[in-house]
Design an enzyme around this catalytic site. Structure first.
Site, short mmCIF file in Angstrom:
data_model
loop_
_atom_site.label_atom_id
_atom_site.label_comp_id
_atom_site.label_asym_id
_atom_site.label_seq_id
_atom_site.Cartn_x
_atom_site.Cartn_y
_atom_site.Cartn_z
N ASP A 233 0.02 -1.82 0.14
CA ASP A 233 -0.42 -0.62 0.82
C ASP A 233 0.69 -0.25 1.80
O ASP A 233 1.50 -1.09 2.20
CB ASP A 233 -1.73 -0.91 1.55
CG ASP A 233 -2.16 0.23 2.44
OD1 ASP A 233 -2.36 1.33 1.92
OD2 ASP A 233 -2.26 0.02 3.67
N ASN B 13 -2.43 5.92 -0.20
CA ASN B 13 -3.08 7.21 -0.07
C ASN B 13 -2.10 8.32 0.32
O ASN B 13 -2.40 9.50 0.17
CB ASN B 13 -4.17 7.15 1.00
CG ASN B 13 -5.46 6.51 0.51
OD1 ASN B 13 -5.73 6.47 -0.67
ND2 ASN B 13 -6.25 6.02 1.45
#
Length: 226
Positions: free
Chosen positions: A9, A122
């Site tokens: 991430d 994201n």
């Protein structure tokens, strides 16, 4: 299967999401932010994440840059900070967030072991490109994957599907590393081996799966993959 691929991430894991507020608070002329920057940073991050979940649940996708701005607007209002120049400066700094100090060496160690590395985030492609370039780690990543290719935020399975599609690997060949306990848990339930980087010493989320390993930083990731 042995681990062949290490996926990270980005925000909060490789890049310090508090860095923008902390840096601006230390600059001359920002005494109002200096008095509350920790709260602003925490509120900003919380709302940024909450808005991704709510948009994913409602099927109302907007890219992560829009969500980041919306989260900041909430955080600034919650601390009664109204200056437009503060907002703009914080957004500008978000494009060049500092990487945690152990990140470059950790990624270099993984590459020296012959492992594939990458980001699954994201963030938008442009945001991620800016952060990777600012941190100087682009040569240590094989792919930088953005949810914009699938139009939904984590923890949707279709996001984790992107790893196998990009790397041609099986799920159990992947070590997925995130500072978000919910992200690491969801990735574990998906079939990845997972590490939760729990820098703040938070309790574990009560979800349908749990991370395999919990660490306080990224330093020992190369040892975990042998």
């Amino acid at each position: 299967m042995p681990i062949t691929t290490c996926i990270f991430d980005a925000y909060g894991t490789l890049f310090d999401v508090s860095a923008a507020a902390r840096e601006l608070a230390g600059q001359e002329g920002h005494a109002d932010l200096a008095a509350c920057w920790q709260k602003v940073a925490a509120d900003w991050r919380l709302k940024q994440l909450e808005y991704t979940w709510l948009r994913a649940t409602a099927g109302r996708h907007a890219d992560f840059w829009q969500v980041t701005q919306d989260g900041l607007d909430f955080a600034l209002e919650a601390s009664s900070l109204t200056r437009a120049e503060t907002r703009q400066a914080l957004l500008d700094l978000y494009w060049e967030l500092s990487a945690y100090p152990e990140v470059p060496g950790m990624l270099a160690a993984l590459k020296s072991k012959g492992l594939a590395t990458g980001i699954l985030s994201n963030g938008t492609p442009a945001m991620l490109s800016g952060a990777v370039e600012s941190a100087g780690i682009g040569d240590r990543l094989d792919h930088v994957l953005s949810v914009e290719d699938v139009g939904v935020f984590k923890p949707a399975d279709v996001v984790y599907d992107m790893v196998g599609q990009a790397y041609g690997c099986a799920r159990d060949e992947v070590l997925f590393v995130s500072s978000n306990g919910w992200d690491a848990a969801a990735a574990s339930g998906y079939g990845f081996k997972t590490v939760w980087v729990n820098r703040a010493g938070m309790p574990q989320d009560r979800l349908w799966a749990a991370p395999d390993v919990v660490l306080s930083d990224l330093t020992t990731i190369p040892e975990i993959v042998g």
